[in-house]
Design a protein around this motif. Structure first.
Motif, mmCIF file in Angstrom:
data_model
loop_
_atom_site.group_PDB
_atom_site.id
_atom_site.type_symbol
_atom_site.label_atom_id
_atom_site.label_comp_id
_atom_site.label_asym_id
_atom_site.label_seq_id
_atom_site.Cartn_x
_atom_site.Cartn_y
_atom_site.Cartn_z
ATOM 1 N N VAL A 186 0.826 -1.211 0.000
ATOM 2 C CA VAL A 186 0.000 0.000 0.000
ATOM 3 C C VAL A 186 0.862 1.263 0.000
ATOM 4 N N LEU A 187 1.825 1.309 0.902
ATOM 5 C CA LEU A 187 2.584 2.539 1.096
ATOM 6 C C LEU A 187 3.543 2.815 -0.054
ATOM 7 N N SER A 188 4.115 1.778 -0.637
ATOM 8 C CA SER A 188 5.017 2.008 -1.767
ATOM 9 C C SER A 188 4.243 2.550 -2.959
ATOM 10 N N ALA A 189 3.000 2.088 -3.138
ATOM 11 C CA ALA A 189 2.180 2.609 -4.231
ATOM 12 C C ALA A 189 1.864 4.083 -4.013
ATOM 13 N N ARG A 190 1.604 4.442 -2.780
ATOM 14 C CA ARG A 190 1.293 5.848 -2.496
ATOM 15 C C ARG A 190 2.528 6.728 -2.652
ATOM 16 N N LEU A 191 3.661 6.220 -2.238
ATOM 17 C CA LEU A 191 4.890 6.999 -2.420
ATOM 18 C C LEU A 191 5.204 7.199 -3.898
ATOM 19 N N ALA A 192 4.914 6.182 -4.698
ATOM 20 C CA ALA A 192 5.204 6.286 -6.127
ATOM 21 C C ALA A 192 4.424 7.417 -6.782
ATOM 22 N N GLU A 193 3.281 7.789 -6.198
ATOM 23 C CA GLU A 193 2.470 8.873 -6.735
ATOM 24 C C GLU A 193 2.958 10.248 -6.272
ATOM 25 N N GLU A 194 3.951 10.268 -5.387
ATOM 26 C CA GLU A 194 4.488 11.524 -4.860
ATOM 27 C C GLU A 194 6.007 11.513 -5.072
ATOM 28 N N PRO A 195 6.484 11.840 -6.268
ATOM 29 C CA PRO A 195 7.921 11.707 -6.577
ATOM 30 C C PRO A 195 8.839 12.443 -5.603
#
Length: 933
Positions: free
Chosen positions: A516-525
């Motif tokens: 979950v968290l890696s996907a969210r981080l990927a959306e915030e470069p």
């Protein structure tokens, strides 16, 4: 014995609303609370209760409103985002086949209480699913009596997993028996329900009184015997207490209109459920019905991504919304105990075939530098994990694999830098495994740090909190398997079956969170860059610093303790002479009585409840009016140094290494600054002679020196960079004394005529404005009038207009975005930037100004530490990085290597950021930390 589950619907809804992020479906309908309720209901139904009901409050007045018109009068209205979720919740409950009960004139608590007692008396075990402490009055254990079995009544908090099912459990949780809970609540009152209790009577006092006098009636009868202010408060509230008892007593004779045995689960309305789950994007629940997202009438919504996160702090127009986790991630996992070599080999094969895997250790201590490995857990796919017991040694423990054999078999995987490992606060695991001969390499992701970088203030970053927030999953708590307090056992004493579920769950949930968290981080470069380039590379750096430790001269600290003790005694004697009698200098109550009642000194500082304060600020405020406050302050300062450092630090020296090992916390301060604990070495006072003297005990071994390197005025330099103010930039570029330069600008003097007092005032202005200090605060610090302080601030901004523009611009950006950023892209979310309360809003605005400076300074020193760590790796044994304290790094260095280290370290610290002004690093060398600082 059959079982009845009674669900406190309001508790479910509000708990889910506050515990989970604000979610919406693709159509913008709020779903966060609904998502949590559905997951809890699914978990409850999987336990196959014989009877079940969902109880909610009926609209309108109840009998309690008639008894007390002020009852619940101060309750805020239902939040706007929660109100539209109530009817969908009822629709889903009804479609699940669960009866919804609401009775006019009473509360849901009374309906639940009536049904619970009726069922228990009929020999049915009752579980009340709630988080409301009032229900503790109903708890009772099952028993046989008069030839008939009586069911028990237990409380289960589905969100936290906690359970109260006996008088002992209630006593352990609240300090009173179940039959005393009503009296306990009556004494304390309830702010939420607007029931005023005895002023200043908290849980401990209420429990103490009931332990002494048995019941509320006993407390009332003995009210005249209770002394002090609390006794006066009790007597003042006596007229109110009987009504309180009535209001907090759950009715047990409500005409519910049906018996507990009629509350059977009806047949589910599958098509209705399918439509509701599809509409609100509950994918896993939909799959359990035999359908997939898109099968329902609202397939466009689910195809669009269904649930979307609108967590507080994103821009008000929510342009940065991200997809929420799949509800499948909240389902229970399948866990395996690895107790044979064949099972171990099978799991090693799985690990070898995986690109990444989550791992976790279980140990017998929280001290990573002394903990023994008890077990290991691994997960390569969500929902499936294993636990390898290695050190459970309680009587009757089952056979376990040999620890050395297991570690040797896992060594190639754990030490391979190409194998990506995932952990939750993995620095602890790295310490444990290194000490057991298997250093972890390839530590690639840490869910604690992923969450912290995404939003440092949204939640705590421990696994339990993260699982609840991001997965809607209530984890098994350590206390559930090991007990609490003095009776708590260490993990090596935990039953292996319990350890499997607990340990494997840790690895499984870590992997789920990572998804979950890696996907969210990927959306915030920008945030992912902070995570990848600063936080993750820092983990092995801190692990190395902690393992290095620092050498401490215990004998020197003991000498200092003896000296501090002698001076404390002298201060006590002096205070006794001044007071004309003896008193306890450590007692705020006795100090207040002496200073403000006997000596009639003015109480210039009050507690939040309006009482005179005896804290440091209060004593400083009157220290010029009498000698005694200063003596008390001196005594307290000495006592704090002795209790916190000189007495304590020698006891914390690791017997295996002979050194002191602190722990650094990356996910502590929201600004990104590191925190230190066990012991906290960042708060040793530096401005006092005694505080600095403690640093003389931090020493170098023979043949080595202590080197300290400290950024000079780094936050002011960052202010100059961010504001772009020409005056500040010019002063720093010229290498001027910034405080002296400010004094010259503000007070209209030349540099050679600026005096010491002028410079101190300018320093207060420089730092005060950066921390959001008001004219009132500055006046207090400088000892001038508020008008003069306001004039100083006006002159400052007139000379440095770029600073005012930066502050105004930053406040506006904070209001627009909900967050501010450091130079490197780290965010600090400001939840109160739009608060109606002026104090909360002002605090958020001050944080908005200061956070970019503090956060950038934290980022800079972290970047420097990473670079220095890599350089030191090529000079193993010649120098150690041993401490990080705010803007300072401390090293233990071979005497012949000092010059080389200084050159290389200073260059890396200066080069850690490219600002509009040069970074300056001051350094020192000595046989101890004080000499080097």
């Amino acid at each position: 014995m059959k079982r009845l589950v009674l669900i406190d619907g309001s508790s479910y809804l509000y708990r889910a609303f506050h515990a989970l992020p604000p979610l919406t479906n693709a159509d913008g309908e709020p779903t966060g609370a609904l998502f949590g309720v559905v997951n809890m209901l699914r978990a409850t139904l999987k336990e196959n209760p014989d009877y079940i009901a969902f109880v909610v409050d009926a609209p309108g007045r109840t009998f309690r409103d008639d008894l007390d018109p002020e009852y619940k009068a101060n309750r805020p209205p239902m939040p706007d985002d929660l109100r539209p979720q109530v009817q969908p919740m009822c629709d889903i409950v009804h479609a699940l086949g669960i009866d919804i009960i609401r009775i006019d004139g009473v509360e849901a608590d009374d309906v639940i209480g009536t049904l619970a007692v009726q069922a228990a008396d009929a020999g049915i075990d009752v579980t009340i699913s709630t988080s409301d402490k009032d229900f503790a009055q109903l708890v009772r254990s099952p028993r046989d009596g008069d030839g008939a079995a009586r069911g028990g009544i237990a409380l289960v908090n589905t969100m936290s997993g906690s359970r109260l099912d006996s008088d002992e459990a209630v006593l352990d949780r609240h300090g009173v028996r179940a039959d005393q809970i009503v009296d306990y609540l009556a004494l304390m009152g309830d702010k939420v329900d607007n029931i005023p209790g005895v002023d200043k009577c908290g849980p401990k006092t209420a429990a103490k009184w009931l332990a002494e006098h048995g019941t509320l009636d006993g407390v009332i009868a003995n009210a005249d015997r209770i002394t002090g202010k609390i006794g006066e408060n009790l007597r003042a509230a006596l007229h109110r207490l009987p009504l309180n008892r009535t209001l907090t007593t759950i009715k047990l004779d409500v005409d519910v209109g049906r018996s507990p045995t009629e509350l059977v689960l009806r047949e589910q309305h599958v098509e209705d459920l399918r439509g509701l789950y599809a509409r609100y994007g509950f994918k896993q629940a939909l799959r359990e019905l035999g359908g997939e997202p898109g099968d329902g009438p609202r397939d466009a919504a689910t195809d669009a991504g269904s649930v979307r996160n609108t967590a507080a702090g994103y821009a008000r127009n929510n342009t940065a919304a991200t997809e929420a986790p799949d509800p499948a991630l909240s389902a229970p996992g399948e866990y395996e105990c690895v107790d044979t070599r064949d099972k171990l080999d099978a799991w090693i094969a799985r690990l070898q075939g995986a690109e990444e895997f989550a791992f976790d250790t279980e140990t017998d201590s929280l001290d990573a530098m002394r903990a023994n490995l008890v077990g290991l857990s691994f997960a390569v796919e969500t929902g499936r994990a294993c636990y390898i017991p290695l050190g459970h040694d309680y009587p009757g423990a089952p056979a376990q694999l040999d620890r050395a054999e297991v570690l040797e078999a896992l060594r190639p995987l754990l030490t391979d830098p190409a194998r990506r490992k995932i952990g939750q606060h993995g620095k602890y695991e790295m310490h444990v495994m290194r000490r057991h001969g298997v250093p972890i390499r390839g530590y690639a992701d840490d869910t604690m740090l992923q969450s912290f970088v995404l939003n440092a203030t949204a939640t705590r970053h421990d696994m339990d909190s993260l699982a609840l927030r991001y997965l809607g999953y209530a984890t098994t708590k350590y206390t559930d398997i090991a007990g609490k307090g003095a009776k708590q056992i260490t993990f090596n004493q935990v039953a292996v079956d319990d350890a499997v579920n607990y340990g494997a769950e840790d690895a499984d949930i870590t992997l789920r969170l990572h998804r979950v968290l890696s996907a969210r981080l990927a959306e915030e470069p920008a945030l992912e860059k902070v995570y990848r380039e600063i936080e993750m590379p820092l983990v092995p750096v801190l692990e190395r610093i902690e393992a290095n430790g620092v050498l401490v001269d215990a004998d020197e600290l003991r000498k200092q303790s003896a000296d501090l003790g002698k001076r404390m005694l002298e201060a006590q004697q002096k205070a006794t002479e001044l007071a004309g009698r003896s008193f306890n200098l450590d007692s705020p109550k006795q100090v207040c009585a002496l200073l403000f009642e006997e000596l009639k000194l003015p109480a210039l500082v009050k507690t939040p409840k309006g009482q005179p304060s005896a804290n440091e600020e209060a004593l400083e405020a009157i220290a010029d009016q009498h000698e005694l406050p200063r003596i008390i302050l001196d005594y307290r300062s000495l006592a704090k140094l002795r209790g916190t450092y000189t007495d304590k630090l020698p006891q914390m020296i690791n017997p295996d290494t002979g050194r002191l090992h602190t722990s650094y916390h990356q996910a502590g301060a929201a600004t990104g600054r590191l925190a230190s604990s066990d012991p906290n070495l960042q708060n040793i006072p530096i401005r006092t002679v005694d505080g600095r003297h403690i640093r003389t005990a931090f020493v170098a071994p023979p043949g080595r020196r202590i080197v300290a390197c400290d950024y000079s005025q780094i936050e002011l330099r960052i202010m100059a960079h961010l504001s772009g103010d020409e005056g500040l930039l010019r002063a720093f570029a010229a290498g001027a004394d910034i405080h002296k330069a400010t004094a010259a600008e503000v007070f209209g003097k030349t540099l050679d005529t600026v005096g010491g007092d002028d410079r101190r005032a300018a320093k207060a202005i420089n730092f005060g404005l950066m921390y959001g200090m008001s004219a009132f605060g500055l006046a207090k610090q400088l000892g001038v009038s508020r008008g003069d302080a306001q004039d100083y601030i006006g002159l400052y901004f007139a000379r440095y207009p770029g600073v005012r523009e930066f502050m105004d611009r930053t406040r506006e950006q904070a209001r627009e975005r909900g967050y501010v950023e450091t130079v490197f892209g780290r965010r600090l979310y400001l939840d109160n930037i739009h608060a109606r309360n002026q104090g909360l809003r002002a605090g958020a605005e001050r944080a908005a100004i200061n956070a970019p400076m503090q956060g950038t300074a934290a980022d800079i020193i972290k970047r420097a530490m990473i670079g220095i760590h890599h350089w030191l790796a090529d000079h193993a044994g010649r120098a150690l990085m041993i401490l990080q304290v705010h803007d300072e790094l401390v090293f233990e260095v071979d005497a012949g290597f000092v010059d080389t280290l200084l050159e290389e370290v200073v260059a890396r610290m200066v080069g850690a950021a490219q600002l509009r002004v040069p970074l300056l690093v001051e350094s020192g060398v000595g046989d101890n930390w004080d000499e080097a600082h």
